[in-house]
Design a protein around this motif. Structure first.
Motif, PDB file in Angstrom:
ATOM      1  N   ALA A  23      30.911-106.158 -98.530  1.00  0.00           N
ATOM      2  CA  ALA A  23      30.268-106.061 -97.217  1.00  0.00           C
ATOM      3  C   ALA A  23      28.869-106.677 -97.262  1.00  0.00           C
ATOM      4  O   ALA A  23      28.072-106.386 -98.160  1.00  0.00           O
ATOM      5  CB  ALA A  23      30.184-104.603 -96.780  1.00  0.00           C
ATOM      6  N   GLU A  24      28.559-107.532 -96.306  1.00  0.00           N
ATOM      7  CA  GLU A  24      27.264-108.194 -96.257  1.00  0.00           C
ATOM      8  C   GLU A  24      26.162-107.270 -95.743  1.00  0.00           C
ATOM      9  O   GLU A  24      24.985-107.453 -96.075  1.00  0.00           O
ATOM     10  CB  GLU A  24      27.349-109.418 -95.358  1.00  0.00           C
ATOM     11  CG  GLU A  24      28.310-110.485 -95.852  1.00  0.00           C
ATOM     12  CD  GLU A  24      28.467-111.610 -94.842  1.00  0.00           C
ATOM     13  OE1 GLU A  24      27.514-111.838 -94.056  1.00  0.00           O
ATOM     14  OE2 GLU A  24      29.534-112.236 -94.816  1.00  0.00           O
ATOM     15  N   HIS A  25      26.529-106.320 -94.917  1.00  0.00           N
ATOM     16  CA  HIS A  25      25.553-105.411 -94.336  1.00  0.00           C
ATOM     17  C   HIS A  25      26.087-103.988 -94.382  1.00  0.00           C
ATOM     18  O   HIS A  25      27.291-103.767 -94.249  1.00  0.00           O
ATOM     19  CB  HIS A  25      25.250-105.781 -92.877  1.00  0.00           C
ATOM     20  CG  HIS A  25      24.691-107.152 -92.723  1.00  0.00           C
ATOM     21  ND1 HIS A  25      25.498-108.260 -92.566  1.00  0.00           N
ATOM     22  CD2 HIS A  25      23.418-107.613 -92.720  1.00  0.00           C
ATOM     23  CE1 HIS A  25      24.734-109.342 -92.461  1.00  0.00           C
ATOM     24  NE2 HIS A  25      23.472-108.973 -92.555  1.00  0.00           N
ATOM     25  N   ASP A  26      25.186-103.056 -94.599  1.00  0.00           N
ATOM     26  CA  ASP A  26      25.580-101.664 -94.517  1.00  0.00           C
ATOM     27  C   ASP A  26      24.466-100.886 -93.834  1.00  0.00           C
ATOM     28  O   ASP A  26      23.465-101.459 -93.389  1.00  0.00           O
ATOM     29  CB  ASP A  26      25.916-101.086 -95.904  1.00  0.00           C
ATOM     30  CG  ASP A  26      24.736-101.180 -96.870  1.00  0.00           C
ATOM     31  OD1 ASP A  26      23.605-101.510 -96.421  1.00  0.00           O
ATOM     32  OD2 ASP A  26      24.928-100.932 -98.068  1.00  0.00           O
ATOM     33  N   LEU A  27      24.649 -99.601 -93.732  1.00  0.00           N
ATOM     34  CA  LEU A  27      23.701 -98.749 -93.040  1.00  0.00           C
ATOM     35  C   LEU A  27      23.477 -97.516 -93.895  1.00  0.00           C
ATOM     36  O   LEU A  27      24.389 -97.038 -94.566  1.00  0.00           O
ATOM     37  CB  LEU A  27      24.280 -98.357 -91.674  1.00  0.00           C
ATOM     38  CG  LEU A  27      23.317 -97.867 -90.602  1.00  0.00           C
ATOM     39  CD1 LEU A  27      22.245 -98.901 -90.291  1.00  0.00           C
ATOM     40  CD2 LEU A  27      24.104 -97.540 -89.332  1.00  0.00           C
ATOM     41  N   THR A  28      22.249 -97.012 -93.888  1.00  0.00           N
ATOM     42  CA  THR A  28      21.937 -95.778 -94.587  1.00  0.00           C
ATOM     43  C   THR A  28      21.217 -94.848 -93.613  1.00  0.00           C
ATOM     44  O   THR A  28      20.626 -95.305 -92.631  1.00  0.00           O
ATOM     45  CB  THR A  28      21.025 -96.039 -95.804  1.00  0.00           C
ATOM     46  OG1 THR A  28      19.810 -96.657 -95.352  1.00  0.00           O
ATOM     47  CG2 THR A  28      21.710 -96.935 -96.816  1.00  0.00           C
ATOM     48  N   PRO A  29      21.258 -93.538 -93.855  1.00  0.00           N
ATOM     49  CA  PRO A  29      20.590 -92.612 -92.943  1.00  0.00           C
ATOM     50  C   PRO A  29      19.109 -92.920 -92.720  1.00  0.00           C
ATOM     51  O   PRO A  29      18.601 -92.743 -91.604  1.00  0.00           O
ATOM     52  CB  PRO A  29      20.781 -91.255 -93.626  1.00  0.00           C
ATOM     53  CG  PRO A  29      22.069 -91.388 -94.368  1.00  0.00           C
ATOM     54  CD  PRO A  29      22.049 -92.807 -94.878  1.00  0.00           C
ATOM     55  N   ARG A  30      18.442 -93.404 -93.757  1.00  0.00           N
ATOM     56  CA  ARG A  30      16.998 -93.641 -93.628  1.00  0.00           C
ATOM     57  C   ARG A  30      16.677 -94.733 -92.624  1.00  0.00           C
ATOM     58  O   ARG A  30      15.522 -94.863 -92.186  1.00  0.00           O
ATOM     59  CB  ARG A  30      16.399 -94.009 -94.989  1.00  0.00           C
ATOM     60  CG  ARG A  30      16.842 -95.350 -95.533  1.00  0.00           C
ATOM     61  CD  ARG A  30      16.202 -95.667 -96.877  1.00  0.00           C
ATOM     62  NE  ARG A  30      16.676 -96.930 -97.422  1.00  0.00           N
ATOM     63  CZ  ARG A  30      16.191 -98.121 -97.088  1.00  0.00           C
ATOM     64  NH1 ARG A  30      15.215 -98.211 -96.191  1.00  0.00           N
ATOM     65  NH2 ARG A  30      16.670 -99.227 -97.644  1.00  0.00           N
ATOM     66  N   ARG A  31      17.649 -95.534 -92.236  1.00  0.00           N
ATOM     67  CA  ARG A  31      17.431 -96.600 -91.261  1.00  0.00           C
ATOM     68  C   ARG A  31      17.642 -96.130 -89.820  1.00  0.00           C
ATOM     69  O   ARG A  31      17.568 -96.940 -88.894  1.00  0.00           O
ATOM     70  CB  ARG A  31      18.359 -97.784 -91.551  1.00  0.00           C
ATOM     71  CG  ARG A  31      18.073 -98.487 -92.865  1.00  0.00           C
ATOM     72  CD  ARG A  31      18.873 -99.771 -92.990  1.00  0.00           C
ATOM     73  NE  ARG A  31      18.692-100.412 -94.281  1.00  0.00           N
ATOM     74  CZ  ARG A  31      17.695-101.248 -94.580  1.00  0.00           C
ATOM     75  NH1 ARG A  31      16.782-101.506 -93.656  1.00  0.00           N
ATOM     76  NH2 ARG A  31      17.609-101.804 -95.769  1.00  0.00           N
ATOM     77  N   ILE A 302      26.659-101.429 -86.765  1.00  0.00           N
ATOM     78  CA  ILE A 302      26.708-102.501 -87.761  1.00  0.00           C
ATOM     79  C   ILE A 302      26.360-103.840 -87.125  1.00  0.00           C
ATOM     80  O   ILE A 302      25.697-104.685 -87.744  1.00  0.00           O
ATOM     81  CB  ILE A 302      28.092-102.548 -88.441  1.00  0.00           C
ATOM     82  CG1 ILE A 302      28.227-101.410 -89.452  1.00  0.00           C
ATOM     83  CG2 ILE A 302      28.321-103.877 -89.130  1.00  0.00           C
ATOM     84  CD1 ILE A 302      27.276-101.517 -90.645  1.00  0.00           C
ATOM     85  N   ALA A 303      26.769-104.056 -85.878  1.00  0.00           N
ATOM     86  CA  ALA A 303      26.422-105.307 -85.198  1.00  0.00           C
ATOM     87  C   ALA A 303      24.915-105.443 -85.047  1.00  0.00           C
ATOM     88  O   ALA A 303      24.343-106.530 -85.225  1.00  0.00           O
ATOM     89  CB  ALA A 303      27.099-105.360 -83.831  1.00  0.00           C
ATOM     90  N   ILE A 304      24.244-104.351 -84.725  1.00  0.00           N
ATOM     91  CA  ILE A 304      22.784-104.362 -84.584  1.00  0.00           C
ATOM     92  C   ILE A 304      22.129-104.626 -85.939  1.00  0.00           C
ATOM     93  O   ILE A 304      21.185-105.403 -86.050  1.00  0.00           O
ATOM     94  CB  ILE A 304      22.302-103.034 -83.978  1.00  0.00           C
ATOM     95  CG1 ILE A 304      22.875-102.859 -82.566  1.00  0.00           C
ATOM     96  CG2 ILE A 304      20.784-102.960 -83.950  1.00  0.00           C
ATOM     97  CD1 ILE A 304      22.749-101.446 -82.022  1.00  0.00           C
ATOM     98  N   ARG A 305      22.660-103.987 -86.947  1.00  0.00           N
ATOM     99  CA  ARG A 305      22.146-104.195 -88.310  1.00  0.00           C
ATOM    100  C   ARG A 305      22.380-105.642 -88.750  1.00  0.00           C
ATOM    101  O   ARG A 305      21.500-106.282 -89.343  1.00  0.00           O
ATOM    102  CB  ARG A 305      22.861-103.226 -89.249  1.00  0.00           C
ATOM    103  CG  ARG A 305      22.433-103.296 -90.689  1.00  0.00           C
ATOM    104  CD  ARG A 305      21.168-102.515 -90.956  1.00  0.00           C
ATOM    105  NE  ARG A 305      20.858-102.588 -92.383  1.00  0.00           N
ATOM    106  CZ  ARG A 305      20.069-103.511 -92.934  1.00  0.00           C
ATOM    107  NH1 ARG A 305      19.497-104.434 -92.182  1.00  0.00           N
ATOM    108  NH2 ARG A 305      19.846-103.514 -94.232  1.00  0.00           N
ATOM    109  N   ARG A 306      23.554-106.167 -88.447  1.00  0.00           N
ATOM    110  CA  ARG A 306      23.900-107.539 -88.832  1.00  0.00           C
ATOM    111  C   ARG A 306      22.973-108.549 -88.161  1.00  0.00           C
ATOM    112  O   ARG A 306      22.627-109.584 -88.748  1.00  0.00           O
ATOM    113  CB  ARG A 306      25.354-107.826 -88.439  1.00  0.00           C
ATOM    114  CG  ARG A 306      25.923-109.138 -88.974  1.00  0.00           C
ATOM    115  CD  ARG A 306      27.368-109.295 -88.535  1.00  0.00           C
ATOM    116  NE  ARG A 306      27.484-109.535 -87.113  1.00  0.00           N
ATOM    117  CZ  ARG A 306      28.311-108.879 -86.294  1.00  0.00           C
ATOM    118  NH1 ARG A 306      29.096-107.905 -86.752  1.00  0.00           N
ATOM    119  NH2 ARG A 306      28.368-109.177 -85.018  1.00  0.00           N
ATOM    120  N   ALA A 307      22.547-108.254 -86.946  1.00  0.00           N
ATOM    121  CA  ALA A 307      21.660-109.165 -86.228  1.00  0.00           C
ATOM    122  C   ALA A 307      20.244-109.155 -86.777  1.00  0.00           C
ATOM    123  O   ALA A 307      19.445-110.031 -86.441  1.00  0.00           O
ATOM    124  CB  ALA A 307      21.645-108.803 -84.743  1.00  0.00           C
TER     125      ALA A 307
END
Length: 331
Positions: A23-31, A302-307
């Motif tokens: 996966a190129e992008h992920d998300l963590t709670p701290r974000r 994830i789309a927001i993170r990817r952008a």
């Protein structure tokens, strides 16, 4: 003999474990940052009809909510005040006894540095006309008179205990004015989050219910036109020049192109706000059985993170943080 493809990109999609690994992008709670509405004069949480699962909170319940946010591991809470009384100049915004400033103090005491306490710095929740600034005699927004109020708000919120001030009013020069006021008060430590590319959007509708907005008309003379992408980038770069520590794009979902461009050019962190209408659309569509709720939430984030967003304000912050801690895939 049949010619077969030499590149089989599907190989990397074959199993959940492979997909996670590449996966190129992920998300963590701290974000994740949770927007919180604190209403004056209520004793219990009041559900917001247009935002299923979101409530206005009493001041007495705020410390418990902060503890919940800390336990979830999210990066912060963004406080909005809902006052009992409003006037033409939004005097409750600068009053140390105003609901937002009191909420900041309560939240900061509960947080004890374990989570960032952020405060909305704008007049729309405090004015009887619902605009984000002071009105001139002709009914237009007086930009420079508004800056004087914003400067006093910045000092009041810093003194109340906020770590980050979210300047969301879209007045020209607001970052410079607040930075100068904070520096003069000896508060060089306060972080300024500029709502730089804030578009005039229909997707703010449920938020206006949440803060019980009295707005008539619209905010198109100071919020950005949805047709303009370059202008959003210019706003972000101007705010950085004025001293913004973080810049933000809003609404996230309809501004992904601007978010990506700002992220490419910015020398400071870039955030995005997944606004009330984006939240409500998914919740109501899922309640009607039209979409898979959890997958839609995950895909949108994830789309927001990817952008390019390095942190996201979202009303699902605590819920999604729980998913992430449990190891769930968002998509």
């Amino acid at each position: 003999m049949t010619d077969f493809p030499t590149r089989r990109l599907r190989r990397l999609r074959g199993t959940p474990a492979l997909r996670r690994l590449v996966a190129e992008h992920d998300l963590t709670p701290r974000r994740l940052v949770l927007p919180v509405f604190v209403k004056e004069g209520i004793a219990t949480a009041q559900p917001i009809a247009t935002m299923p699962g979101v409530s206005q909170h009493p001041l007495d319940g705020l410390a418990a909510l902060v503890d919940e946010a800390v336990a979830a591991g999210i990066g912060g809470i963004m406080l909005f005040g809902v006052p009992e009384h409003r006037d033409a100049v939004g005097s409750g915004a600068t009053d140390p006894a105003g609901i937002l400033n009191r909420a900041i103090t309560v939240a900061a005491a509960a947080a004890r540095g374990r989570i960032t306490v952020q405060a909305d710095l704008c007049l729309d929740e405090f004015t009887d006309h619902g605009h984000c600034g002071v009105l001139a005699d002709d009914g237009s927004i007086d930009n420079d008179a508004t800056l004087e109020v914003y400067a006093r708000m910045a000092v009041a919120q810093a003194r109340a205990g906020a770590d980050i001030l979210g300047l969301s009013g879209m007045m020209d020069g607001q970052i410079a004015a607040c930075r100068a006021a904070l520096d003069a008060d000896g508060r060089t430590d306060i972080v300024l989050l500029a709502y730089s590319a804030k578009y005039a959007s229909a997707f703010y509708g449920p938020f206006r219910d949440a803060v019980e907005s009295t707005l008539t008309g619209d905010r198109r003379t100071y919020q950005l036109d949805a047709a303009n992408g370059r202008e959003g980038v210019q706003e972000a770069l101007a705010d950085i020049d004025e001293g913004a520590d973080i810049v933000m794009v809003k609404p996230a979902g309809t501004s992904l192109d601007v978010l990506a461009r700002v992220s490419d050019l910015s020398a400071v962190p870039v955030w995005a706000y997944q606004v009330s209408g984006e939240y409500a659309l998914i919740e109501h569509a899922a309640a009607s059985g039209l979409i898979d709720r959890d997958r839609a939430i995950g895909e949108s984030l994830i789309a927001i993170r990817r952008a390019g967003a390095e942190a996201i304000l979202t009303y699902w912050a605590i819920e999604v943080a729980g998913w992430l801690r449990a190891g769930r895939d968002l998509t």
